[in-house]
Design a protein around this motif. Structure first.
Motif, PDB file in Angstrom:
ATOM      1  N   SER A  14       5.236  -7.670  -3.661  1.00  0.00           N
ATOM      2  CA  SER A  14       6.560  -6.821  -3.388  1.00  0.00           C
ATOM      3  C   SER A  14       6.771  -5.561  -3.171  1.00  0.00           C
ATOM      4  N   GLY A  15       5.839  -4.664  -3.905  1.00  0.00           N
ATOM      5  CA  GLY A  15       6.006  -3.367  -3.807  1.00  0.00           C
ATOM      6  C   GLY A  15       5.106  -2.712  -2.656  1.00  0.00           C
ATOM      7  N   VAL A  16       4.503  -3.607  -1.848  1.00  0.00           N
ATOM      8  CA  VAL A  16       3.690  -3.029  -0.616  1.00  0.00           C
ATOM      9  C   VAL A  16       4.455  -2.833   0.593  1.00  0.00           C
ATOM     10  N   ASN A  17       4.634  -1.556   1.062  1.00  0.00           N
ATOM     11  CA  ASN A  17       5.402  -1.288   2.257  1.00  0.00           C
ATOM     12  C   ASN A  17       4.546  -1.836   3.260  1.00  0.00           C
ATOM     13  N   SER A  19       5.053  -0.881   6.442  1.00  0.00           N
ATOM     14  CA  SER A  19       5.066   0.048   7.584  1.00  0.00           C
ATOM     15  C   SER A  19       4.099   1.301   7.073  1.00  0.00           C
ATOM     16  N   ALA A  20       3.587   1.267   5.899  1.00  0.00           N
ATOM     17  CA  ALA A  20       2.810   2.467   5.393  1.00  0.00           C
ATOM     18  C   ALA A  20       1.676   1.969   4.860  1.00  0.00           C
ATOM     19  N   GLY A  24       1.700   3.940  -1.596  1.00  0.00           N
ATOM     20  CA  GLY A  24       2.136   3.296  -2.604  1.00  0.00           C
ATOM     21  C   GLY A  24       1.406   2.252  -3.349  1.00  0.00           C
ATOM     22  N   TRP A  26      -0.343  -0.065  -2.537  1.00  0.00           N
ATOM     23  CA  TRP A  26      -1.347  -0.998  -1.894  1.00  0.00           C
ATOM     24  C   TRP A  26      -2.747  -0.894  -2.406  1.00  0.00           C
ATOM     25  N   TYR A  47       5.550 -12.624  -2.221  1.00  0.00           N
ATOM     26  CA  TYR A  47       6.074 -11.744  -1.505  1.00  0.00           C
ATOM     27  C   TYR A  47       7.700 -12.168  -1.320  1.00  0.00           C
TER      28      TYR A  47
END
Length: 130
Positions: A14-17, A19-20, A24, A26, A47
């Motif tokens: 849930s904390g993984v972006n 688009s980046a 963070g 990851w 997720y």
């Protein structure tokens, strides 16, 4: 082996972006994924952004029809000896029911469409897959 060690690892994405990549949380999540895969060979991905509707569309509209294809169709997905773990892997002794299909450069839409055209060469409408 302890009861705790036998539990299916659950990894929170849930904390993984998406688009980046690499930013963070990851790196920490990636380390958990690698640990789970090397220790167990699998994990439960948590997720929450993937709604039940999205999950159903993914598995019922894409993954199930893909793995329901005849083995001969899946074997068309072959990248040659120089990429032995790309393409189709299945029918391995001792790993009954294990199958893997890889799409090289899968994030690129044209590669996904080329893959769909490869495994569904009969002209089947595979737009729901790609």
């Amino acid at each position: 082996m302890s009861a705790e060690a036998k539990q299916l690892p659950r990894i929170d994405f849930s904390g993984v972006n998406p688009s980046a990549p690499g930013a963070g949380t990851w790196p920490a999540v990636r380390a958990q994924v690698l640990n789970a895969l090397t220790t167990f060979g699998y994990f439960d991905a948590h997720y929450p952004a993937l709604t039940p509707e999205h999950r159903a569309a993914l598995f019922d509209g894409a993954v199930r029809p893909l793995f329901a294809l005849p083995v001969d169709a899946k074997r068309h997905n072959d990248y040659g000896a120089e990429k032995p773990f790309h393409g189709y892997i299945g029918g391995l002794p001792g790993l009954d029911g294990y199958e893997s299909l890889a799409i090289v450069d899968g994030p690129e839409p044209e590669h996904v469409r080329a893959f769909a055209d490869l495994v569904w060469p009969d002209g089947r409408d595979n737009a729901s897959f790609w």
